[in-house]
Design a protein around this motif. Structure first.
Motif, PDB file in Angstrom:
ATOM      1  N   ILE A 197      -3.061   9.031  -6.519  1.00  0.00           N
ATOM      2  CA  ILE A 197      -1.797   9.849  -6.652  1.00  0.00           C
ATOM      3  C   ILE A 197      -2.294  11.124  -7.142  1.00  0.00           C
ATOM      4  O   ILE A 197      -1.483  12.363  -6.878  1.00  0.00           O
ATOM      5  CB  ILE A 197      -0.924   9.066  -7.793  1.00  0.00           C
ATOM      6  CG1 ILE A 197      -0.126   7.981  -7.311  1.00  0.00           C
ATOM      7  CG2 ILE A 197       0.413  10.136  -8.142  1.00  0.00           C
ATOM      8  CD1 ILE A 197       0.638   7.052  -8.139  1.00  0.00           C
ATOM      9  N   ARG A 235      -2.245   0.917  -2.776  1.00  0.00           N
ATOM     10  CA  ARG A 235      -1.996   2.514  -2.435  1.00  0.00           C
ATOM     11  C   ARG A 235      -0.838   2.494  -1.443  1.00  0.00           C
ATOM     12  O   ARG A 235      -0.406   3.780  -1.257  1.00  0.00           O
ATOM     13  CB  ARG A 235      -3.358   3.012  -2.028  1.00  0.00           C
ATOM     14  CG  ARG A 235      -4.796   2.860  -2.994  1.00  0.00           C
ATOM     15  CD  ARG A 235      -5.694   3.547  -2.487  1.00  0.00           C
ATOM     16  NE  ARG A 235      -6.734   3.788  -3.168  1.00  0.00           N
ATOM     17  CZ  ARG A 235      -7.758   4.719  -3.112  1.00  0.00           C
ATOM     18  NH1 ARG A 235      -7.935   5.523  -2.080  1.00  0.00           N
ATOM     19  NH2 ARG A 235      -8.828   4.517  -4.173  1.00  0.00           N
ATOM     20  N   ARG A 236      -0.762   1.679  -0.917  1.00  0.00           N
ATOM     21  CA  ARG A 236       0.565   1.457   0.288  1.00  0.00           C
ATOM     22  C   ARG A 236       1.877   1.304  -0.504  1.00  0.00           C
ATOM     23  O   ARG A 236       2.978   1.252   0.210  1.00  0.00           O
ATOM     24  CB  ARG A 236       0.264   0.306   1.252  1.00  0.00           C
ATOM     25  CG  ARG A 236      -1.008   0.683   1.928  1.00  0.00           C
ATOM     26  CD  ARG A 236      -1.069  -0.465   3.018  1.00  0.00           C
ATOM     27  NE  ARG A 236      -2.318  -0.206   3.810  1.00  0.00           N
ATOM     28  CZ  ARG A 236      -2.751  -0.849   4.820  1.00  0.00           C
ATOM     29  NH1 ARG A 236      -1.877  -1.944   5.283  1.00  0.00           N
ATOM     30  NH2 ARG A 236      -3.608  -0.573   5.583  1.00  0.00           N
ATOM     31  N   ASN A 237       1.962   1.109  -1.896  1.00  0.00           N
ATOM     32  CA  ASN A 237       3.113   0.985  -2.465  1.00  0.00           C
ATOM     33  C   ASN A 237       4.168   2.241  -2.086  1.00  0.00           C
ATOM     34  O   ASN A 237       3.518   3.458  -2.233  1.00  0.00           O
ATOM     35  CB  ASN A 237       3.057   0.928  -4.022  1.00  0.00           C
ATOM     36  CG  ASN A 237       4.219   0.670  -4.975  1.00  0.00           C
ATOM     37  OD1 ASN A 237       5.197   1.430  -5.009  1.00  0.00           O
ATOM     38  ND2 ASN A 237       4.339  -0.638  -5.413  1.00  0.00           N
ATOM     39  N   PRO A 238       5.230   2.038  -2.000  1.00  0.00           N
ATOM     40  CA  PRO A 238       6.290   3.110  -1.508  1.00  0.00           C
ATOM     41  C   PRO A 238       6.115   4.140  -2.561  1.00  0.00           C
ATOM     42  O   PRO A 238       6.177   5.474  -2.286  1.00  0.00           O
ATOM     43  CB  PRO A 238       7.457   2.580  -1.561  1.00  0.00           C
ATOM     44  CG  PRO A 238       7.407   1.062  -0.946  1.00  0.00           C
ATOM     45  CD  PRO A 238       5.933   0.783  -1.744  1.00  0.00           C
ATOM     46  N   VAL A 266       3.706   5.250  -4.682  1.00  0.00           N
ATOM     47  CA  VAL A 266       2.527   6.002  -4.296  1.00  0.00           C
ATOM     48  C   VAL A 266       2.692   6.900  -3.299  1.00  0.00           C
ATOM     49  O   VAL A 266       2.286   8.163  -3.376  1.00  0.00           O
ATOM     50  CB  VAL A 266       1.330   5.073  -4.160  1.00  0.00           C
ATOM     51  CG1 VAL A 266      -0.060   5.660  -3.902  1.00  0.00           C
ATOM     52  CG2 VAL A 266       1.139   3.937  -5.339  1.00  0.00           C
ATOM     53  N   LYS A 267       3.142   6.470  -2.037  1.00  0.00           N
ATOM     54  CA  LYS A 267       3.551   7.321  -1.189  1.00  0.00           C
ATOM     55  C   LYS A 267       4.290   8.477  -1.464  1.00  0.00           C
ATOM     56  O   LYS A 267       4.094   9.595  -0.696  1.00  0.00           O
ATOM     57  CB  LYS A 267       3.968   6.533   0.139  1.00  0.00           C
ATOM     58  CG  LYS A 267       2.871   5.566   0.703  1.00  0.00           C
ATOM     59  CD  LYS A 267       3.542   4.725   1.956  1.00  0.00           C
ATOM     60  CE  LYS A 267       2.721   3.692   2.701  1.00  0.00           C
ATOM     61  NZ  LYS A 267       3.057   3.176   3.846  1.00  0.00           N
ATOM     62  N   ARG A 268       5.268   8.206  -1.851  1.00  0.00           N
ATOM     63  CA  ARG A 268       6.479   9.401  -2.354  1.00  0.00           C
ATOM     64  C   ARG A 268       5.657  10.411  -3.335  1.00  0.00           C
ATOM     65  O   ARG A 268       6.010  11.605  -2.929  1.00  0.00           O
ATOM     66  CB  ARG A 268       7.658   8.556  -2.939  1.00  0.00           C
ATOM     67  CG  ARG A 268       8.589   9.643  -3.436  1.00  0.00           C
ATOM     68  CD  ARG A 268       9.883   8.898  -3.695  1.00  0.00           C
ATOM     69  NE  ARG A 268      10.003   8.167  -4.805  1.00  0.00           N
ATOM     70  CZ  ARG A 268       9.897   8.592  -6.071  1.00  0.00           C
ATOM     71  NH1 ARG A 268      10.204   9.760  -6.594  1.00  0.00           N
ATOM     72  NH2 ARG A 268       9.974   7.291  -7.073  1.00  0.00           N
ATOM     73  N   ARG A 300       2.619  11.147  -3.597  1.00  0.00           N
ATOM     74  CA  ARG A 300       1.561  12.099  -2.667  1.00  0.00           C
ATOM     75  C   ARG A 300       2.305  13.004  -2.080  1.00  0.00           C
ATOM     76  O   ARG A 300       1.399  14.063  -1.653  1.00  0.00           O
ATOM     77  CB  ARG A 300       0.594  10.938  -2.019  1.00  0.00           C
ATOM     78  CG  ARG A 300      -0.201  10.133  -2.849  1.00  0.00           C
ATOM     79  CD  ARG A 300      -1.140   9.133  -1.774  1.00  0.00           C
ATOM     80  NE  ARG A 300      -1.821  10.000  -0.801  1.00  0.00           N
ATOM     81  CZ  ARG A 300      -3.070  10.593  -1.292  1.00  0.00           C
ATOM     82  NH1 ARG A 300      -3.709  10.439  -2.233  1.00  0.00           N
ATOM     83  NH2 ARG A 300      -3.666  11.305  -0.133  1.00  0.00           N
ATOM     84  N   LEU A 301       3.479  12.824  -1.735  1.00  0.00           N
ATOM     85  CA  LEU A 301       4.349  13.988  -0.976  1.00  0.00           C
ATOM     86  C   LEU A 301       4.246  15.181  -1.878  1.00  0.00           C
ATOM     87  O   LEU A 301       4.502  16.430  -1.411  1.00  0.00           O
ATOM     88  CB  LEU A 301       5.700  13.448  -0.750  1.00  0.00           C
ATOM     89  CG  LEU A 301       5.835  12.339   0.410  1.00  0.00           C
ATOM     90  CD1 LEU A 301       7.349  12.001   0.388  1.00  0.00           C
ATOM     91  CD2 LEU A 301       5.496  13.101   1.716  1.00  0.00           C
TER      92      LEU A 301
END
Length: 275
Positions: free
Chosen positions: A93, A15-18, A20-22, A24-25
């Protein structure tokens, strides 16, 4: 779909994959503006995207989804970057509790043009509930609405609205602006010869509103509907040329705005069919 079309044969499991973070924005309006992307969830919305000829940029799906939807996956444009992800990553996500295995990103549709006046417009004043807005969009598309004008209210391109609209939000020309700007647009439409119709509850007056079926909906029309609680603001209602109502039992004060829109908008089709 073969693994050659995947970005990698190994699934994304963190879940810390970049990425995934992008993605979620995109749950939030600021992130969608920053990234210039929408987040769509579910097989049905993917089908609508492909049916409309739109170009998804990235698609993330679980192994079971790839196995079930190989024909659909094969229809994806070559430029779409595809990622295999674990179910845990997909859940992180997605905004739904039980995603069906796929999410995708898409550039937002272009804003409604300022060209010739449409013959049927739905204008919404401060609608707040994403479910109502999505349902209204679907009804509008089914009724032949050519443009949707929004004053403030819920973001029409948030994931909840996109799901509730069943893809109609991607097909309708949209324009979202502050109430004052919508007022100027409505006044200009009326000056150009469109009838500006506002829907009010029975008994609202004076003057007494007419039953909606007495109006000639075949004329170029803007239908103005209001906020779930407050209705149409006084300054916008004052611009209307016609006030209509849906007669109903006094057991309820007013109808849900998404429910009320259906007979109003579909009356145009009924009158056209009977012409």
């Amino acid at each position: 779909m073969t693994s050659a079309r995947l970005n990698s044969a190994e699934p994304i499991t963190s879940r810390r994959n970049p990425l995934v973070k992008r993605l979620r924005l995109l749950h939030h309006a600021r992130g969608r503006i920053q990234e210039g992307l929408l987040l769509l969830e579910g097989t049905h919305l993917l089908e609508e995207v492909l049916r409309l000829g739109l170009q998804p940029l990235e698609l993330l799906a679980t192994s079971p989804w790839w196995a079930r939807q190989s024909c659909l996956a094969a229809a994806l444009p070559e430029a779409c970057i595809c990622h295999l992800v674990s179910e845990e990553v997909l859940a992180a996500i997605a905004t739904t509790r039980h995603p069906d295995g796929v999410v995708l990103t898409l550039p937002p549709p272009p804003e409604a043009s300022s060209g010739p006046w449409p013959s049927l417009v739905l204008a919404l004043d401060g609608l707040q509930d994403p479910g109502n807005l999505g349902t209204l969009m679907r009804t509008a598309l089914a009724s032949g609405v050519e443009a949707l004008w929004l004053a403030d209210g819920a973001d029409p391109l948030q994931p909840k609205v996109l799901r509730a609209s069943a893809g109609a939000a991607l097909a309708l020309p949209l324009r979202r602006e502050p109430r004052a700007a919508l007022g100027e647009r409505l006044a200009a439409a009326r000056a150009a010869g469109l009838q500006l119709v506002v829907a009010v509850r029975p008994g609202a007056g004076p003057p007494e509103p007419m039953p909606y079926w007495q109006l000639d909906w075949r004329l170029p029309t803007v239908l103005l509907l209001g906020n779930e609680g407050a209705g149409v603001s006084a300054d916008l209602e004052a611009l209307a040329s016609v006030r209509v109502t849906i007669p109903h039992s006094a057991a309820v004060e007013s109808l849900n705005v998404a429910v009320a829109a259906a007979p109003l908008l579909l009356e145009r089709l009924r009158q056209q069919a009977g012409a």
